[in-house]
Design a protein around this motif. Structure first.
Motif, PDB file in Angstrom:
ATOM      1  N   GLU A 238      -4.479   6.998   4.544  1.00 40.42           N
ATOM      2  CA  GLU A 238      -3.073   6.632   4.386  1.00 40.42           C
ATOM      3  C   GLU A 238      -2.912   5.141   4.066  1.00 40.42           C
ATOM      4  N   ASP A 239      -3.725   4.315   4.714  1.00 38.05           N
ATOM      5  CA  ASP A 239      -3.673   2.877   4.438  1.00 38.05           C
ATOM      6  C   ASP A 239      -4.010   2.599   2.975  1.00 38.05           C
ATOM      7  N   GLY A 240      -5.027   3.297   2.468  1.00 40.69           N
ATOM      8  CA  GLY A 240      -5.422   3.120   1.071  1.00 40.69           C
ATOM      9  C   GLY A 240      -4.331   3.557   0.106  1.00 40.69           C
ATOM     10  N   VAL A 241      -3.695   4.701   0.400  1.00 41.01           N
ATOM     11  CA  VAL A 241      -2.601   5.192  -0.448  1.00 41.01           C
ATOM     12  C   VAL A 241      -1.447   4.200  -0.449  1.00 41.01           C
TER      13      VAL A 241
ATOM     14  N   GLY B  88     -17.275   7.450   3.232  1.00 38.44           N
ATOM     15  CA  GLY B  88     -17.375   8.278   4.433  1.00 38.44           C
ATOM     16  C   GLY B  88     -16.262   9.294   4.449  1.00 38.44           C
ATOM     17  N   ASP B  89     -16.144  10.003   5.590  1.00 37.33           N
ATOM     18  CA  ASP B  89     -15.236  11.147   5.620  1.00 37.33           C
ATOM     19  C   ASP B  89     -13.796  10.800   5.970  1.00 37.33           C
ATOM     20  N   THR B  90     -13.430   9.507   5.994  1.00 34.48           N
ATOM     21  CA  THR B  90     -12.027   9.146   6.195  1.00 34.48           C
ATOM     22  C   THR B  90     -11.395   8.617   4.911  1.00 34.48           C
ATOM     23  N   GLY B  91     -12.175   8.566   3.828  1.00 37.22           N
ATOM     24  CA  GLY B  91     -11.657   8.172   2.527  1.00 37.22           C
ATOM     25  C   GLY B  91     -11.787   9.324   1.549  1.00 37.22           C
TER      26      GLY B  91
ATOM     27  N   MET C 135      -2.327   1.020  -2.455  1.00 37.59           N
ATOM     28  CA  MET C 135      -2.468   1.192  -3.899  1.00 37.59           C
ATOM     29  C   MET C 135      -1.183   1.664  -4.578  1.00 37.59           C
ATOM     30  N   PHE C 136      -0.404   2.529  -3.881  1.00 33.59           N
ATOM     31  CA  PHE C 136       0.714   3.179  -4.564  1.00 33.59           C
ATOM     32  C   PHE C 136       2.060   3.050  -3.839  1.00 33.59           C
ATOM     33  N   ASN C 137       2.023   2.632  -2.563  1.00 37.51           N
ATOM     34  CA  ASN C 137       3.251   2.476  -1.786  1.00 37.51           C
ATOM     35  C   ASN C 137       4.091   3.763  -1.773  1.00 37.51           C
ATOM     36  N   CYS C 138       3.417   4.894  -1.534  1.00 33.61           N
ATOM     37  CA  CYS C 138       4.101   6.193  -1.508  1.00 33.61           C
ATOM     38  C   CYS C 138       4.750   6.448  -0.145  1.00 33.61           C
ATOM     39  N   GLN C 139       5.628   7.428  -0.117  1.00 34.54           N
ATOM     40  CA  GLN C 139       6.107   7.969   1.158  1.00 34.54           C
ATOM     41  C   GLN C 139       4.997   8.881   1.696  1.00 34.54           C
TER      42      GLN C 139
END
Length: 293
Positions: free
Chosen positions: A113-116, A81-84, A119-123
């Motif tokens: 943002e939750d997915g990022v 969908g449009d939030t991913g 998966m990657f623990n980015c800032q």
């Protein structure tokens, strides 16, 4: 003698009345003919303009649905969908700590943002000035800013604070920090913001962009037949021809499309094309083949 003069007078008056009536009839017919001709010209011109506009929609759809580069490993950050959004995780593009992500346009939906984060623990910095902060919950892994993206620094008539990407990067001390992902879903403001981004050296420090494209004119609400109709105003107050050129500028600066998807709610009926319809909003994922590490 008087009778003859009276007959002549009556004849002259009758002739004048008949000629006057004929003149009026001819004038009305002429005006009607001119009106019909002008009406026909109007409809011909309107149809011509509609065909030109529809051709731009077709060109747009061909452009955004043509892959320009390959990504062997694609991951989905967020739900369908449009939030991913789909991002490239090939070795050069996969976010690695310390990594940095900017997300413009949220409406307080943080699935991407939750997915990022997972998966990657980015800032992660999320930006959206359109809705007040009060009453909304921000995830701990997101730094939220009531700032919008534009082509110059200003405040809108609604009081929203708008900044260029370069100004935001300076403000956050990220001017020469690699931006692993730049996500844009900014309701047509991309047409003003993207050329400004591409005009600065900072675009060399952006690895990939995920973008919801809003093309052409605003469309009215979805009708019962599943289609939308043209509205008067263009997204971002930018004409369709310029919008296509902005997309081409992205490729010129090294941002190549590796994945695309339609927004199914953007289906638009075409009047003069055998194709019948187009979608006017797409989510495109682009990687920067000129990125500086």
């Amino acid at each position: 003698m008087r009778t003859d003069k009276l007959h002549i007078y009556i004849y002259i008056v009758s002739t004048i009345l008949v000629l006057s009536m004929l003149y009026r009839i001819m004038k009305v017919n002429t005006e009607n003919t001119l009106f019909v001709e002008k009406k026909d010209e109007y409809y011909k011109e309107t149809a011509h303009n509609t065909i030109l506009e529809e051709n731009l929609y077709l060109e747009y759809e061909r452009y955004v649905t043509t892959l320009q580069t390959n990504c062997n490993n694609i991951s989905r950050c967020g739900p369908k969908g449009d939030t991913g959004y789909d991002i490239c995780v090939d070795p050069l593009y996969k976010p690695k700590r310390p990594c940095l992500v900017y997300s413009f346009g949220s409406h307080y939906h943080f699935e991407f943002e939750d997915g990022v984060h997972k998966m990657f623990n980015c800032q992660i910095h999320t930006f959206d000035p359109s809705i007040p902060l009060a009453g909304h919950s921000i995830p701990k892994h997101v730094e939220f800013h009531l700032i919008g993206l534009s082509n110059f620094d200003h405040h809108t008539i609604f009081g929203w604070e708008m900044k260029t990407l370069a100004s935001i990067r300076r403000y956050l001390n990220h001017s020469f920090t690699t931006l692993d992902i730049l996500k844009l879903d900014i309701e047509g403001d991309e047409w003003k913001a993207i050329p400004q981004i591409l005009s600065t050296i900072s675009n060399k420090y952006i690895k990939q962009i995920v973008l919801e494209v809003h093309f052409g004119r605003h469309t009215n609400k979805l009708k019962d037949d599943g289609y939308r109709r043209f509205n008067l105003n263009n997204w971002g107050d930018t004409d369709s021809f310029t919008q296509i050129n902005v997309l081409k500028q992205l490729k010129h600066h090294g941002f190549n499309i590796f994945k695309w998807a339609i927004n199914p709610r953007s289906k638009l009926r075409l009047q003069h094309s055998s194709k019948g319809s187009v979608f006017t909003m797409h989510i495109i994922s682009l990687k920067n083949i000129n990125v500086l590490n």
